[in-house]
Design a protein around this motif. Structure first.
Motif, PDB file in Angstrom:
ATOM      1  N   ALA A 145       0.975  -1.199   0.130  1.00 21.43           N
ATOM      2  CA  ALA A 145       0.207   0.210  -0.013  1.00 21.43           C
ATOM      3  C   ALA A 145       0.912   1.174   0.008  1.00 21.43           C
ATOM      4  CB  ALA A 145      -0.879   0.055   1.128  1.00 21.43           C
ATOM      5  N   VAL A 146       0.612   2.221  -1.002  1.00 27.31           N
ATOM      6  CA  VAL A 146       1.322   3.303  -0.996  1.00 27.31           C
ATOM      7  C   VAL A 146       0.482   4.454  -1.145  1.00 27.31           C
ATOM      8  CG1 VAL A 146       3.330   2.214  -2.169  1.00 27.31           C
ATOM      9  CG2 VAL A 146       1.606   3.402  -3.612  1.00 27.31           C
TER      10      VAL A 146
ATOM     11  N   LEU B 110       5.906   4.820  -6.725  1.00 27.47           N
ATOM     12  CA  LEU B 110       5.979   3.440  -6.896  1.00 27.47           C
ATOM     13  C   LEU B 110       4.306   2.981  -7.551  1.00 27.47           C
ATOM     14  CD1 LEU B 110       7.792   1.994  -3.949  1.00 27.47           C
ATOM     15  CD2 LEU B 110       8.463   2.089  -6.400  1.00 27.47           C
ATOM     16  N   GLN B 111       3.334   3.810  -7.418  1.00 24.41           N
ATOM     17  CA  GLN B 111       2.034   3.392  -7.714  1.00 24.41           C
ATOM     18  C   GLN B 111       1.792   2.801  -9.126  1.00 24.41           C
ATOM     19  OE1 GLN B 111      -0.547   6.941  -6.876  1.00 24.41           O
ATOM     20  NE2 GLN B 111      -1.107   6.716  -9.228  1.00 24.41           N
TER      21      GLN B 111
ATOM     22  N   ALA C  75       3.267   8.762   5.880  1.00 24.36           N
ATOM     23  CA  ALA C  75       3.889   8.126   7.039  1.00 24.36           C
ATOM     24  C   ALA C  75       4.802   6.878   6.424  1.00 24.36           C
ATOM     25  CB  ALA C  75       3.235   8.116   8.369  1.00 24.36           C
ATOM     26  N   GLY C  76       4.588   6.094   5.639  1.00 26.37           N
ATOM     27  CA  GLY C  76       4.965   5.034   5.320  1.00 26.37           C
ATOM     28  C   GLY C  76       4.390   4.231   4.173  1.00 26.37           C
ATOM     29  N   LEU C  77       5.114   3.143   4.088  1.00 24.23           N
ATOM     30  CA  LEU C  77       4.252   2.146   3.171  1.00 24.23           C
ATOM     31  C   LEU C  77       3.998   0.898   3.833  1.00 24.23           C
ATOM     32  CD1 LEU C  77       6.978   2.176   0.199  1.00 24.23           C
ATOM     33  CD2 LEU C  77       5.092   3.822   0.893  1.00 24.23           C
ATOM     34  N   LEU C  78       3.110   0.224   3.316  1.00 25.82           N
ATOM     35  CA  LEU C  78       2.564  -0.891   4.141  1.00 25.82           C
ATOM     36  C   LEU C  78       2.213  -2.241   3.543  1.00 25.82           C
ATOM     37  CD1 LEU C  78       1.078  -1.965   6.815  1.00 25.82           C
ATOM     38  CD2 LEU C  78      -1.126  -1.197   5.879  1.00 25.82           C
TER      39      LEU C  78
ATOM     40  N   PHE D 198      -2.720   0.118  -4.241  1.00 24.58           N
ATOM     41  CA  PHE D 198      -1.888  -1.119  -3.907  1.00 24.58           C
ATOM     42  C   PHE D 198      -1.303  -1.807  -5.040  1.00 24.58           C
ATOM     43  CE2 PHE D 198      -6.037  -0.453  -1.410  1.00 24.58           C
ATOM     44  CZ  PHE D 198      -5.237  -0.772  -0.227  1.00 24.58           C
ATOM     45  N   VAL D 199       0.216  -1.961  -4.801  1.00 21.68           N
ATOM     46  CA  VAL D 199       1.005  -2.534  -6.063  1.00 21.68           C
ATOM     47  C   VAL D 199       1.399  -3.793  -5.778  1.00 21.68           C
ATOM     48  CG1 VAL D 199       3.032  -2.070  -7.201  1.00 21.68           C
ATOM     49  CG2 VAL D 199       1.742  -0.050  -6.174  1.00 21.68           C
TER      50      VAL D 199
END
Length: 291
Positions: free
Chosen positions: A175-176, A182-183, A232-235, A252-253
């Motif tokens: 998740a970005v 990166l999306q 705040a970050g990637l998941l 979502f990638v």
């Protein structure tokens, strides 16, 4: 007196509704597995109890009287209420298991409920959505019979509770935030995450992934996605969760990271083992084998 008799004559009222629906004593009797004379006697008893003639009968046809038409809706309501009474009584008499589970495994929880409802004797399940910390607390306090928890669990937890029926949820998406570089990628590899902040819903960093870890309280993916949207970050996230979430501020990638997964287990107290609890353990194992 008549009202008391009617309340005690549900079988006769059922016969009345079937004859009214079929307009045939023989067909109604066949529906209920009765003989035609027994059906006629049931209607006669009801007519005597109420003092009302319900049907006009000739050699060729059966018709509802005006009084019968007026009483038919009340008869149908009585049969429906009796059925509801029986169903609720059966539900109240059924043993109940209270199960805490994280939203991520809601599909499995639903399968477990269906399996236990279909067994003989049936076991009811009350579901409670809870993150790891809340589920562990509820289990320790006896508020739930069992809990599906992310593992490994703390040593203090392991010594007090039994865990079994372990299973894994593969983490294969990232998740970005919307607009992130990166999306638009068809997929992201683990090596490309160096220097990124990776959100971890739990107590341990993602194994084998570069980057800096930022812990998110408990295993709350919804809260973690809010942080993703805020930049705040990637998941890292399982595909089954990515498919079920629609947000304009998160993308979502696909993520290529071999062996990345979340392990869950069913946990229960050593001191509160019951036949119903063991039926739950078996239902979880069966649901995992047949998914």
């Amino acid at each position: 007196m008549h009202y008391v008799l009617v309340l005690l004559m549900l079988r006769e009222i059922h016969c009345f509704t079937r004859v009214a629906a079929r307009l045939s004593f023989s067909a109604a009797a066949a529906d209920l597995g009765m003989s035609q004379p027994a059906m006629s006697q049931a209607i006669t008893r009801l007519e005597r109890a109420t003092g009302v003639r319900l049907f006009q009968r000739t050699a060729h046809e059966v018709r509802l009287t005006a009084e019968g038409k007026a009483l038919l809706p009340y008869a149908e309501q009585a049969i429906e209420a009796a059925g509801a009474f029986t169903a609720e009584a059966a539900r109240l008499a059924m043993p109940i298991i209270h199960l805490a589970y994280p939203p991520l495994v809601g599909t499995l929880a639903a399968r477990i409920v269906r399996r236990l409802a279909g067994r003989n004797p049936a076991v009811g399940v009350e579901l409670r959505v809870a993150g790891r910390a809340e589920a562990a607390r509820a289990l320790a306090d006896g508020e739930v019979s069992a809990a599906i928890l992310a593992v490994p669990a703390p040593t203090a937890f392991v010594t007090r509770f039994v865990t079994g029926a372990r299973f894994h949820v593969v983490v294969d998406h990232l998740a970005v935030p919307a607009g992130h570089r990166l999306q638009a990628r068809p997929r992201v590899t683990a090596a490309e995450l160096g220097g990124q902040v990776l959100l971890t819903p739990g107590t341990l960093p993602w194994p084998g992934l570069p980057g800096r870890s930022r812990m998110v309280a408990d295993d709350d993916f919804a809260a973690a996605l809010d942080l993703v949207a805020a930049g705040a970050g990637l998941l890292p996230i399982p595909q089954l969760l990515a498919r079920s979430i629609r947000r304009d501020d998160v993308r979502f990638v696909p993520l290529e990271a071999d062996g990345l997964r979340i392990t869950y287990a069913l946990a229960w107290s050593k001191e509160r083992v019951t036949p119903e609890l063991m039926a739950l353990v078996q239902a979880v194992q069966d649901a995992l084998w047949t998914r």
